[in-house]
Motif scaffolding. Structure first.
Motif, PDB file in Angstrom:
ATOM      1  N   SER A  83       0.865  -1.169   0.000  1.00 27.05           N
ATOM      2  CA  SER A  83       0.000   0.000   0.000  1.00 27.05           C
ATOM      3  C   SER A  83       0.908   1.226   0.000  1.00 27.05           C
ATOM      4  O   SER A  83       2.106   1.121   0.257  1.00 27.05           O
ATOM      5  CB  SER A  83      -0.871  -0.006   1.251  1.00 27.05           C
ATOM      6  N   PRO A  84       0.342   2.397  -0.274  1.00 25.90           N
ATOM      7  CA  PRO A  84       1.169   3.609  -0.204  1.00 25.90           C
ATOM      8  C   PRO A  84       1.868   3.755   1.151  1.00 25.90           C
ATOM      9  O   PRO A  84       3.023   4.180   1.203  1.00 25.90           O
ATOM     10  CB  PRO A  84       0.161   4.733  -0.444  1.00 25.90           C
ATOM     11  N   ASP A  85       1.203   3.366   2.228  1.00 26.26           N
ATOM     12  CA  ASP A  85       1.828   3.466   3.549  1.00 26.26           C
ATOM     13  C   ASP A  85       3.072   2.573   3.641  1.00 26.26           C
ATOM     14  O   ASP A  85       4.094   2.976   4.194  1.00 26.26           O
ATOM     15  CB  ASP A  85       0.849   3.067   4.659  1.00 26.26           C
ATOM     16  N   LYS A  86       2.971   1.354   3.130  1.00 22.88           N
ATOM     17  CA  LYS A  86       4.116   0.435   3.169  1.00 22.88           C
ATOM     18  C   LYS A  86       5.233   0.947   2.263  1.00 22.88           C
ATOM     19  O   LYS A  86       6.412   0.864   2.623  1.00 22.88           O
ATOM     20  CB  LYS A  86       3.714  -0.987   2.755  1.00 22.88           C
ATOM     21  N   LYS A 169      11.863   5.552  -3.836  1.00 24.51           N
ATOM     22  CA  LYS A 169      10.432   5.647  -3.534  1.00 24.51           C
ATOM     23  C   LYS A 169       9.607   5.510  -4.815  1.00 24.51           C
ATOM     24  O   LYS A 169       8.639   4.746  -4.864  1.00 24.51           O
ATOM     25  CB  LYS A 169      10.144   6.980  -2.845  1.00 24.51           C
ATOM     26  N   HIS A 170      10.008   6.214  -5.874  1.00 21.41           N
ATOM     27  CA  HIS A 170       9.289   6.093  -7.150  1.00 21.41           C
ATOM     28  C   HIS A 170       9.357   4.668  -7.688  1.00 21.41           C
ATOM     29  O   HIS A 170       8.347   4.127  -8.158  1.00 21.41           O
ATOM     30  CB  HIS A 170       9.855   7.063  -8.184  1.00 21.41           C
ATOM     31  N   LEU A 171      10.531   4.062  -7.608  1.00 25.64           N
ATOM     32  CA  LEU A 171      10.696   2.691  -8.088  1.00 25.64           C
ATOM     33  C   LEU A 171       9.841   1.718  -7.276  1.00 25.64           C
ATOM     34  O   LEU A 171       9.191   0.835  -7.833  1.00 25.64           O
ATOM     35  CB  LEU A 171      12.174   2.281  -8.023  1.00 25.64           C
ATOM     36  N   ILE A 172       9.824   1.897  -5.980  1.00 27.47           N
ATOM     37  CA  ILE A 172       9.034   1.022  -5.108  1.00 27.47           C
ATOM     38  C   ILE A 172       7.538   1.188  -5.387  1.00 27.47           C
ATOM     39  O   ILE A 172       6.805   0.207  -5.505  1.00 27.47           O
ATOM     40  CB  ILE A 172       9.360   1.293  -3.621  1.00 27.47           C
ATOM     41  N   TYR A 173       7.089   2.431  -5.501  1.00 25.75           N
ATOM     42  CA  TYR A 173       5.679   2.668  -5.832  1.00 25.75           C
ATOM     43  C   TYR A 173       5.330   1.986  -7.146  1.00 25.75           C
ATOM     44  O   TYR A 173       4.296   1.313  -7.257  1.00 25.75           O
ATOM     45  CB  TYR A 173       5.391   4.168  -5.932  1.00 25.75           C
ATOM     46  N   TYR A 174       6.171   2.185  -8.146  1.00 24.15           N
ATOM     47  CA  TYR A 174       5.899   1.589  -9.447  1.00 24.15           C
ATOM     48  C   TYR A 174       5.903   0.061  -9.361  1.00 24.15           C
ATOM     49  O   TYR A 174       5.022  -0.611  -9.890  1.00 24.15           O
ATOM     50  CB  TYR A 174       6.917   2.065 -10.489  1.00 24.15           C
ATOM     51  N   GLY A 178       2.146  -0.155  -9.358  1.00 25.42           N
ATOM     52  CA  GLY A 178       1.954   0.126 -10.773  1.00 25.42           C
ATOM     53  C   GLY A 178       1.953   1.611 -11.079  1.00 25.42           C
ATOM     54  O   GLY A 178       2.250   2.455 -10.235  1.00 25.42           O
ATOM     55  N   LEU A 179       1.583   1.926 -12.316  1.00 26.27           N
ATOM     56  CA  LEU A 179       1.582   3.319 -12.747  1.00 26.27           C
ATOM     57  C   LEU A 179       0.605   4.179 -11.952  1.00 26.27           C
ATOM     58  O   LEU A 179       0.902   5.335 -11.647  1.00 26.27           O
ATOM     59  CB  LEU A 179       1.263   3.414 -14.238  1.00 26.27           C
ATOM     60  N   ASP A 180      -0.546   3.621 -11.614  1.00 25.84           N
ATOM     61  CA  ASP A 180      -1.507   4.402 -10.833  1.00 25.84           C
ATOM     62  C   ASP A 180      -0.939   4.758  -9.461  1.00 25.84           C
ATOM     63  O   ASP A 180      -1.134   5.870  -8.974  1.00 25.84           O
ATOM     64  CB  ASP A 180      -2.838   3.649 -10.684  1.00 25.84           C
ATOM     65  N   GLY A 181      -0.235   3.829  -8.844  1.00 22.26           N
ATOM     66  CA  GLY A 181       0.400   4.111  -7.557  1.00 22.26           C
ATOM     67  C   GLY A 181       1.475   5.166  -7.685  1.00 22.26           C
ATOM     68  O   GLY A 181       1.597   6.063  -6.850  1.00 22.26           O
ATOM     69  N   ILE A 186       3.439  10.884  -7.016  1.00 24.77           N
ATOM     70  CA  ILE A 186       4.019  12.141  -7.487  1.00 24.77           C
ATOM     71  C   ILE A 186       2.960  13.205  -7.756  1.00 24.77           C
ATOM     72  O   ILE A 186       3.290  14.306  -8.197  1.00 24.77           O
ATOM     73  CB  ILE A 186       4.931  11.923  -8.725  1.00 24.77           C
ATOM     74  N   GLY A 187       1.708  12.879  -7.512  1.00 25.40           N
ATOM     75  CA  GLY A 187       0.635  13.873  -7.617  1.00 25.40           C
ATOM     76  C   GLY A 187       0.143  14.136  -9.015  1.00 25.40           C
ATOM     77  O   GLY A 187      -0.366  15.207  -9.303  1.00 25.40           O
ATOM     78  N   CYS A 188       0.256  13.154  -9.927  1.00 24.13           N
ATOM     79  CA  CYS A 188      -0.271  13.315 -11.284  1.00 24.13           C
ATOM     80  C   CYS A 188      -1.742  12.986 -11.313  1.00 24.13           C
ATOM     81  O   CYS A 188      -2.251  12.225 -10.491  1.00 24.13           O
ATOM     82  CB  CYS A 188       0.457  12.381 -12.256  1.00 24.13           C
ATOM     83  N   LYS A 189      -2.436  13.537 -12.285  1.00 21.77           N
ATOM     84  CA  LYS A 189      -3.864  13.203 -12.462  1.00 21.77           C
ATOM     85  C   LYS A 189      -4.076  12.533 -13.776  1.00 21.77           C
ATOM     86  O   LYS A 189      -3.394  12.625 -14.680  1.00 21.77           O
ATOM     87  CB  LYS A 189      -4.712  14.463 -12.361  1.00 21.77           C
TER      88      LYS A 189
END
Length: 189
Positions: A83-86, A169-174, A178-181, A186-189
């Motif tokens: 999750s974003p928290d993790k 952080k970006h790599l982990i989120y991705y 995935g891309l939505d995460g 990074i605050g994209c819409k």
């Protein structure tokens, strides 16, 4: 003027570290290390029994730190709970590890046949395969290897903790969301 033993030993490690990172462990010889250290190859043996001993002096502390850190992430608290928290929790811990042991990790991860790279790869792959909802283990392994490739690229490009953490952080989120995460991070819409 006599050169101190510690100075020679440090020079050998510094030169070996640079060569291992640039050329890889397998493509660096003791002769190359000796030549760039401005000492004879036989003089290296006064300080290290082999190229493997030099490698161990450079990578051993990083390996131990990786093993200790992996034990945190490969627990039921983390496995399969992305999750974003993790992701926010993981990035600073890894950034600190990578910053403190950057050069040792680069040497280990850039080694083509090294056991340290295999240990890191196999641990990441095994845990990702276990947690990933995709049915194809080959695809899971490929995704895991892309993560490792991303880690190497970050370590090659950045040496300060702030940039390492940002890009990790970006790599982990991705990787986990995935891309939505990543877009949410990074605050994209």
């Amino acid at each position: 003027m006599q050169v101190k033993k510690d100075d020679i030993q440090n020079k050998i490690l510094t030169v070996a570290q640079r060569l291992f990172i640039k050329n890889g462990y397998e493509n660096t010889s003791l002769k190359m290390i000796a030549d760039r250290s401005y000492i004879s190859k036989s003089n290296i043996y006064r300080y290290y029994r082999s190229k493997e001993d030099i490698y161990e002096a450079l990578v051993g502390p990083a390996r131990q730190a990786v093993v200790n850190t992996m034990s945190i992430f490969f627990t039921p608290e983390f496995i399969g709970i992305y999750s974003p928290d993790k992701c926010e929790e993981i990035a600073p811990i890894l950034a600190k590890l990578f910053c403190e042991h950057r050069k040792g990790m680069l040497i280990a991860l850039r080694s083509e046949t090294g056991t340290d790279r295999k240990m890191i790869e196999q641990s990441i792959i095994a845990k990702f395969i276990e947690a990933c909802p995709i049915d194809d283990d080959g695809t899971k392994e490929l995704i895991s290897k892309l993560l490792i490739y991303g880690l190497i690229e970050i370590l090659l490009k950045y040496s300060d903790e702030e940039n390492i953490q940002k890009h990790l952080k970006h790599l982990i989120y991705y990787h986990y969301l995935g891309l939505d995460g990543l877009k949410a991070d990074i605050g994209c819409k």
